[in-house]
Design an enzyme around this catalytic site. Structure first.
Site, PDB file in Angstrom:
ATOM      1  N   LYS A 156      -0.321   4.607   4.682  1.00  0.00           N
ATOM      2  CA  LYS A 156      -1.213   3.650   5.359  1.00  0.00           C
ATOM      3  C   LYS A 156      -0.583   3.214   6.668  1.00  0.00           C
ATOM      4  CE  LYS A 156      -3.919  -0.574   4.719  1.00  0.00           C
ATOM      5  NZ  LYS A 156      -5.171   0.066   5.179  1.00  0.00           N
ATOM      6  N   HIS A 184       0.838  -1.198   0.000  1.00  0.00           N
ATOM      7  CA  HIS A 184       0.000   0.000   0.000  1.00  0.00           C
ATOM      8  C   HIS A 184       0.874   1.248   0.000  1.00  0.00           C
ATOM      9  CE1 HIS A 184      -3.190  -2.815   1.245  1.00  0.00           C
ATOM     10  NE2 HIS A 184      -4.025  -1.904   0.778  1.00  0.00           N
TER      11      HIS A 184
END
Length: 255
Positions: A150, A146
């Site tokens: 995140k 990600h």
């Protein structure tokens, strides 16, 4: 026309959701909730402390939450007190936080809670379930990637993958990354990547001598998550109180 309030309105998902609701023909953007007030695609963002007043005045049909765990718990309680249906896309909850939300929701409002609202990911989970059932004697690795901002790791989607594998292939020790000299045991390796603006990549690798099977899902834009969340929002309005998953929305087997 269903009226929608979005919690986490200033975030990446909140902005994508706000734009898509504003452009839709069957949803009305009633407002947004975030840390600081502001404009929001023709509606207003109010501070989080004003959520009860916003829900009471706008009387939305559904609240969509993409925030952080501790904030989401409070937003869920506020929505339940005001008889507003829920779509919860926030991840990183502790078991205790999940219990608090369940108590607020059950018997009061309908809620869809999912770690991933992409239709493709939900199909991907079904494929992982089938592979786990058939490939119990294979070595299994889970890799997820990600964007650099995140916070929770592994992702909620990866945790759902691990839960599915426990159910279908048998529980194994989770080994988060590897370093040094070690022999493979009854384990699933879990590997997390954070960098750049990666929207969301997930791969499950099943390996045995002479062959490897990889199942992968890659999201290129947050609109795939937002589209699924809005599909769930349209579905949940008018449902009986209780907690549902995207499998219910899509008519799939339990994931």
């Amino acid at each position: 026309m269903a009226k929608v309030v979005i919690c986490g309105a200033s975030g990446r998902m909140g902005q994508t959701l706000g734009r898509m609701v504003a452009e839709s023909q069957d949803l009305e953007l009633a407002g947004g909730i975030d840390l600081h007030p502001g404009s929001f695609f023709g509606a207003e963002i109010v501070a989080a402390k004003e959520i009860e007043a916003l829900l009471a005045s706008k009387k939305p049909d559904v609240l969509i939450d993409f925030t952080v765990a501790h904030a989401a718990v409070e937003n869920v309680k506020s929505a339940a007190r005001n008889n507003v249906a829920l779509i919860v896309g926030t991840t990183g909850f502790t078991p205790e936080q999940r219990e608090v939300m369940a108590t607020a929701i059950n018997g009061h409002v309908p809620a869809v809670i999912s770690s991933n609202y992409s239709v493709g990911v939900n199909i991907f989970w079904q494929l992982v379930r089938e592979a786990g059932r058939l490939l119990k004697d294979y070595d299994i690795e889970v890799i997820e990637a990600h964007h650099r901002n995140k916070k929770d790791a592994p992702s909620g989607t990866a945790k759902t993958i691990l839960q599915i594998l426990d159910e279908e292939a048998g529980e194994r020790r989770k080994l988060y990354g590897r370093e040094g000299m070690m022999e493979r045991q009854n384990e699933i390796g879990v590997h997390v990547i954070r960098g750049g603006d990666i929207v969301g990549d997930h791969t499950v690798m099943f390996s045995k001598n002479f062959e490897t099977i990889e199942l992968s899902h890659r999201a290129y834009d947050r609109s795939v998550f937002a589209s699924g969340a809005l599909r769930a929002a349209r579905w949940v309005v008018g449902k009986k109180p209780g907690i549902y998953g995207m499998n219910d929305v899509l008519g799939l087997e339990k994931t």
